[in-house]
Enzyme design. Structure first.
Site, short mmCIF file in Angstrom:
data_model
loop_
_atom_site.label_atom_id
_atom_site.label_comp_id
_atom_site.label_asym_id
_atom_site.label_seq_id
_atom_site.Cartn_x
_atom_site.Cartn_y
_atom_site.Cartn_z
CG ASP A 45 86.05 32.55 86.15
OD1 ASP A 45 85.11 32.83 86.92
OD2 ASP A 45 87.13 32.04 86.55
CB SER A 46 80.16 32.57 86.29
OG SER A 46 79.97 33.91 85.87
CG ASP A 84 86.20 36.69 86.89
OD1 ASP A 84 86.61 37.42 87.81
OD2 ASP A 84 85.27 35.86 87.03
CE LYS A 112 85.39 38.49 90.22
NZ LYS A 112 85.70 37.05 90.36
CD GLU A 114 88.41 32.54 91.32
OE1 GLU A 114 88.90 31.44 91.68
OE2 GLU A 114 87.38 32.63 90.65
CD GLU A 181 81.92 32.66 94.90
OE1 GLU A 181 82.66 33.37 94.18
OE2 GLU A 181 81.30 31.67 94.47
O1 KIV Z 1 82.58 34.48 87.69
C1 KIV Z 1 81.74 35.08 88.38
O2 KIV Z 1 80.56 35.21 88.02
C2 KIV Z 1 82.18 35.65 89.65
C3 KIV Z 1 81.15 36.24 90.56
C4 KIV Z 1 80.24 35.20 91.08
C5 KIV Z 1 81.77 37.02 91.66
O3 KIV Z 1 83.35 35.62 89.93
NA NA Z 2 84.63 34.38 88.58
#
Ligand code: KIV
Ligand code: NA
Length: 263
Positions: A45-46, A84, A112, A114, A181
């Site tokens: 989600d970056s 994510d 993934k 969090e 992280e």
């Molecule tokens: O969103 C992302 O890029 C991430 C990684 C930095 C682990 O969650």
């Molecule tokens: Na992320």
């Protein structure tokens, strides 16, 4: 190479070979990374920051992640595709399942999420229903407002103990991968040694089972502030392929992350 699978990742960990993961958001870069031998492609989600220009990951929607996941899956052949779950998409186990199905149908092989203790029922719910889960502990960017900024986590004895307990608990709940992280390198090692599932570090020291970087950071094209754990692998290289290969080599031979990238 053979297609990367979860048992394959566990086997790499068991033989002491480091696992490489990068974020990917489109088919062309996914294809390049796959060709370079990257084991895991993460539709992070970056993307809200590096693709959309937001200043956090919070505005990212499920549809956004599904769109990029479908593109990555089309470009990829052998890497494991992890997507994510965006902010607000997994508040309850049922919502998480319904939303994760969308990402799996877009091409994700794992999702993934969090969080720690509060997520245990959700991790159990998803994995019992055949959706593999990667957990994410330490600095969890979707909690930026509660954390009061993007800060290193697990620095006090109490927070380190909690993180260690949560790592064991997410494994017990069924997670088969764990991203750590921005935590002290010593804690990254302790957590990794206590688990049988692989850990993937970003700012969590060299002793995690593998490493992940955001693609734009690896290529030195993200205009924002650079975190300590970031390294521009384009330096000294003349192609993107060469930069990705240099990253893979540096993770495999444990020269990345160095102390200067660790806490
Ligand atoms: O969103 C992302 O890029 C991430 C990684 C930095 C682990 O969650
Ligand atoms: Na992320």
């Amino acid at each position: 190479r053979k297609a990367v699978s979860i048992p394959g990742l566990i086997a790499l960990r068991e033989k002491g070979e480091k696992i490489t993961m990068l974020t990917a958001y489109d088919a062309s870069f996914a294809s390049l990374m796959d060709r370079c031998g990257v084991e895991i492609l993460l539709i992070g989600d970056s993307l809200g920051m590096v693709c959309q220009g937001h200043d956090s990951t919070l505005p990212v929607t499920l549809q956004d992640v599904a769109y990029h996941t479908a593109a990555v899956a089309r470009g990829n052949q052998k890497a494991l595709v992890v997507a994510d779950m965006p902010f607000g998409s997994y508040a309850t186990p049922e919502a998480a399942f319904n939303n994760a199905v969308q990402l799996v149908q877009a091409g994700a092989q794992m999702v993934k999420l969090e969080g720690g203790t509060w997520l245990l029922p959700t991790i159990k719910f998803l994995t019992e229903r055949a959706i593999p889960v990667c957990a994410h502990l330490g600095l969890t960017p979707q909690s930026v407002h509660q954390l009061g900024g993007y800060k290193v986590q697990g620095k006090t004895d109490a927070s380190a103990s909690l993180l260690k307990a949560e790592a064991l608990a997410v494994q017990e709940a069924g997670a088969t991968l764990l991203v750590l992280e921005a935590i002290p390198a010593s804690l990254g090692k302790e957590v990794t040694d206590s688990l049988h599932i692989p850990t993937i570090g970003i700012g969590a020291g060299v002793d995690c089972s593998g490493q992940v970087l955001v693609m734009h950071d690896l290529l030195g094209v993200f205009p924002g502030r650079k975190a300590r754990f970031v390294k521009n692998f384009m330096e000294g290289q003349t192609s993107i392929d060469a930069a990705v290969l240099a990253y893979v080599a540096a993770v495999k031979d444990k020269s990345f992350p160095a102390l200067e990238h660790s806490f």
